[in-house]
Design a protein around this motif. Structure first.
Motif, PDB file in Angstrom:
ATOM      1  N   GLU A  77      46.942  42.356  38.444  1.00 58.76           N
ATOM      2  CA  GLU A  77      46.095  43.131  39.241  1.00 58.76           C
ATOM      3  C   GLU A  77      44.593  43.140  39.122  1.00 58.76           C
ATOM      4  O   GLU A  77      43.929  43.063  40.124  1.00 58.76           O
ATOM      5  CB  GLU A  77      46.128  44.788  38.619  1.00 58.76           C
ATOM      6  CG  GLU A  77      47.553  45.451  39.193  1.00 58.76           C
ATOM      7  CD  GLU A  77      47.815  46.714  38.349  1.00 58.76           C
ATOM      8  OE1 GLU A  77      46.659  47.309  37.913  1.00 58.76           O
ATOM      9  OE2 GLU A  77      49.013  47.166  38.461  1.00 58.76           O
ATOM     10  N   ALA A  78      44.331  42.411  38.042  1.00 62.22           N
ATOM     11  CA  ALA A  78      42.939  42.031  37.880  1.00 62.22           C
ATOM     12  C   ALA A  78      42.531  40.684  38.519  1.00 62.22           C
ATOM     13  O   ALA A  78      41.269  40.501  38.879  1.00 62.22           O
ATOM     14  CB  ALA A  78      42.748  41.607  36.313  1.00 62.22           C
ATOM     15  N   ILE A  79      43.464  39.892  38.883  1.00 61.06           N
ATOM     16  CA  ILE A  79      43.072  38.793  39.440  1.00 61.06           C
ATOM     17  C   ILE A  79      43.296  39.191  41.176  1.00 61.06           C
ATOM     18  O   ILE A  79      43.217  37.867  42.008  1.00 61.06           O
ATOM     19  CB  ILE A  79      43.793  37.417  39.137  1.00 61.06           C
ATOM     20  CG1 ILE A  79      45.423  37.590  39.614  1.00 61.06           C
ATOM     21  CG2 ILE A  79      43.409  37.311  37.718  1.00 61.06           C
ATOM     22  CD1 ILE A  79      45.991  36.501  38.875  1.00 61.06           C
ATOM     23  N   ARG A  80      43.626  40.023  41.517  1.00 57.92           N
ATOM     24  CA  ARG A  80      43.739  40.086  43.353  1.00 57.92           C
ATOM     25  C   ARG A  80      42.254  40.074  43.827  1.00 57.92           C
ATOM     26  O   ARG A  80      41.439  40.686  43.221  1.00 57.92           O
ATOM     27  CB  ARG A  80      44.250  41.622  43.459  1.00 57.92           C
ATOM     28  CG  ARG A  80      45.778  41.717  43.173  1.00 57.92           C
ATOM     29  CD  ARG A  80      46.336  42.871  44.037  1.00 57.92           C
ATOM     30  NE  ARG A  80      47.736  42.884  43.489  1.00 57.92           N
ATOM     31  CZ  ARG A  80      48.358  43.820  42.696  1.00 57.92           C
ATOM     32  NH1 ARG A  80      47.796  44.821  42.273  1.00 57.92           N
ATOM     33  NH2 ARG A  80      49.621  43.801  42.589  1.00 57.92           N
ATOM     34  N   PHE A  81      42.484  39.329  44.940  1.00 60.64           N
ATOM     35  CA  PHE A  81      41.166  39.249  45.716  1.00 60.64           C
ATOM     36  C   PHE A  81      40.780  40.340  46.124  1.00 60.64           C
ATOM     37  O   PHE A  81      41.213  41.193  47.152  1.00 60.64           O
ATOM     38  CB  PHE A  81      41.488  38.044  46.872  1.00 60.64           C
ATOM     39  CG  PHE A  81      40.339  37.671  47.454  1.00 60.64           C
ATOM     40  CD1 PHE A  81      39.243  36.997  46.765  1.00 60.64           C
ATOM     41  CD2 PHE A  81      40.071  37.694  48.758  1.00 60.64           C
ATOM     42  CE1 PHE A  81      38.279  36.292  47.162  1.00 60.64           C
ATOM     43  CE2 PHE A  81      38.949  37.216  49.246  1.00 60.64           C
ATOM     44  CZ  PHE A  81      37.844  36.610  48.630  1.00 60.64           C
ATOM     45  N   GLU A  82      39.394  41.124  45.812  1.00 64.19           N
ATOM     46  CA  GLU A  82      39.047  42.399  46.100  1.00 64.19           C
ATOM     47  C   GLU A  82      38.126  42.433  47.616  1.00 64.19           C
ATOM     48  O   GLU A  82      37.780  43.266  47.849  1.00 64.19           O
ATOM     49  CB  GLU A  82      37.930  42.795  45.032  1.00 64.19           C
ATOM     50  CG  GLU A  82      38.683  43.021  43.809  1.00 64.19           C
ATOM     51  CD  GLU A  82      37.981  43.603  42.731  1.00 64.19           C
ATOM     52  OE1 GLU A  82      36.867  43.769  43.010  1.00 64.19           O
ATOM     53  OE2 GLU A  82      38.610  43.513  41.352  1.00 64.19           O
ATOM     54  N   ILE A  83      38.117  41.062  48.291  1.00 59.19           N
ATOM     55  CA  ILE A  83      37.728  41.285  49.404  1.00 59.19           C
ATOM     56  C   ILE A  83      38.609  41.199  50.568  1.00 59.19           C
ATOM     57  O   ILE A  83      39.428  40.140  50.501  1.00 59.19           O
ATOM     58  CB  ILE A  83      36.467  39.993  49.495  1.00 59.19           C
ATOM     59  CG1 ILE A  83      35.229  40.166  48.437  1.00 59.19           C
ATOM     60  CG2 ILE A  83      35.834  39.921  50.999  1.00 59.19           C
ATOM     61  CD1 ILE A  83      34.413  39.003  48.462  1.00 59.19           C
ATOM     62  N   ASP A  84      38.311  41.835  51.559  1.00 58.36           N
ATOM     63  CA  ASP A  84      39.472  41.651  52.737  1.00 58.36           C
ATOM     64  C   ASP A  84      39.149  40.393  53.528  1.00 58.36           C
ATOM     65  O   ASP A  84      37.949  40.155  54.073  1.00 58.36           O
ATOM     66  CB  ASP A  84      39.192  43.063  53.737  1.00 58.36           C
ATOM     67  CG  ASP A  84      39.981  42.979  55.148  1.00 58.36           C
ATOM     68  OD1 ASP A  84      41.316  42.385  54.925  1.00 58.36           O
ATOM     69  OD2 ASP A  84      39.331  43.366  56.077  1.00 58.36           O
ATOM     70  N   PRO A  85      40.179  39.698  53.557  1.00 64.07           N
ATOM     71  CA  PRO A  85      40.167  38.278  54.183  1.00 64.07           C
ATOM     72  C   PRO A  85      39.483  38.472  55.958  1.00 64.07           C
ATOM     73  O   PRO A  85      38.742  37.501  56.274  1.00 64.07           O
ATOM     74  CB  PRO A  85      41.557  37.806  54.318  1.00 64.07           C
ATOM     75  CG  PRO A  85      42.148  38.366  53.025  1.00 64.07           C
ATOM     76  CD  PRO A  85      41.427  39.664  53.233  1.00 64.07           C
ATOM     77  N   GLY A  86      39.899  39.592  56.527  1.00 67.94           N
ATOM     78  CA  GLY A  86      39.426  39.714  57.642  1.00 67.94           C
ATOM     79  C   GLY A  86      37.897  39.975  57.588  1.00 67.94           C
ATOM     80  O   GLY A  86      37.241  39.433  58.802  1.00 67.94           O
TER      81      GLY A  86
END
Length: 128
Positions: A77-86
């Protein structure tokens, strides 16, 4: 990634659990698993490092395997990309967006905590 991920709260049974003790157990276990590995870390060592009794430790986590699985889930969970790719593509040209994603992935995958966790998982793969 400077803050520690919060372990999930188990369903309420018996006496209310102290969330600060649960977090201390979780943090101590994660540090010991990364430093010594799963097989070389005892529940007593985790309890001692967290400043709690083994009874308190077992009131929060069913067993060492349960604690290890939760630690790995929270690392994920900590390494999920927090910025929406779109949003990245809208804000940046495609090349710059890919570079930003690649930098995030490399810095995450090559972080000290991630590398230690990867080594621990590989060492214990037959166990799980």
């Amino acid at each position: 990634m400077t803050t520690s991920p919060k372990p999930p709260t188990p369903p309420a049974r018996g006496r209310p659990k102290d969330p600060e003790k649960r977090q201390a157990i979780f943090n101590a276990a994660g540090a010991l698993f990364r430093e010594k590995g799963y097989g070389n870390t005892s529940m007593q060592e985790i309890a001692d490092a967290a400043g709690v009794s083994k009874l308190t430790l077992y009131s929060h986590f069913a067993d060492k395997g349960d604690l290890f699985r939760m630690a790995l889930e929270h690392l994920g969970e900590a390494i999920r990309f927090e910025i929406d790719p779109g949003e990245l593509v809208d804000r940046l040209d495609p090349y710059a967006a890919l570079v930003e994603v690649a930098r995030f992935v490399l810095s995450t995958v090559l972080s000290h905590d991630s590398l230690c966790s990867q080594r621990t998982v590989l060492a214990e793969i037959k166990q799980f």
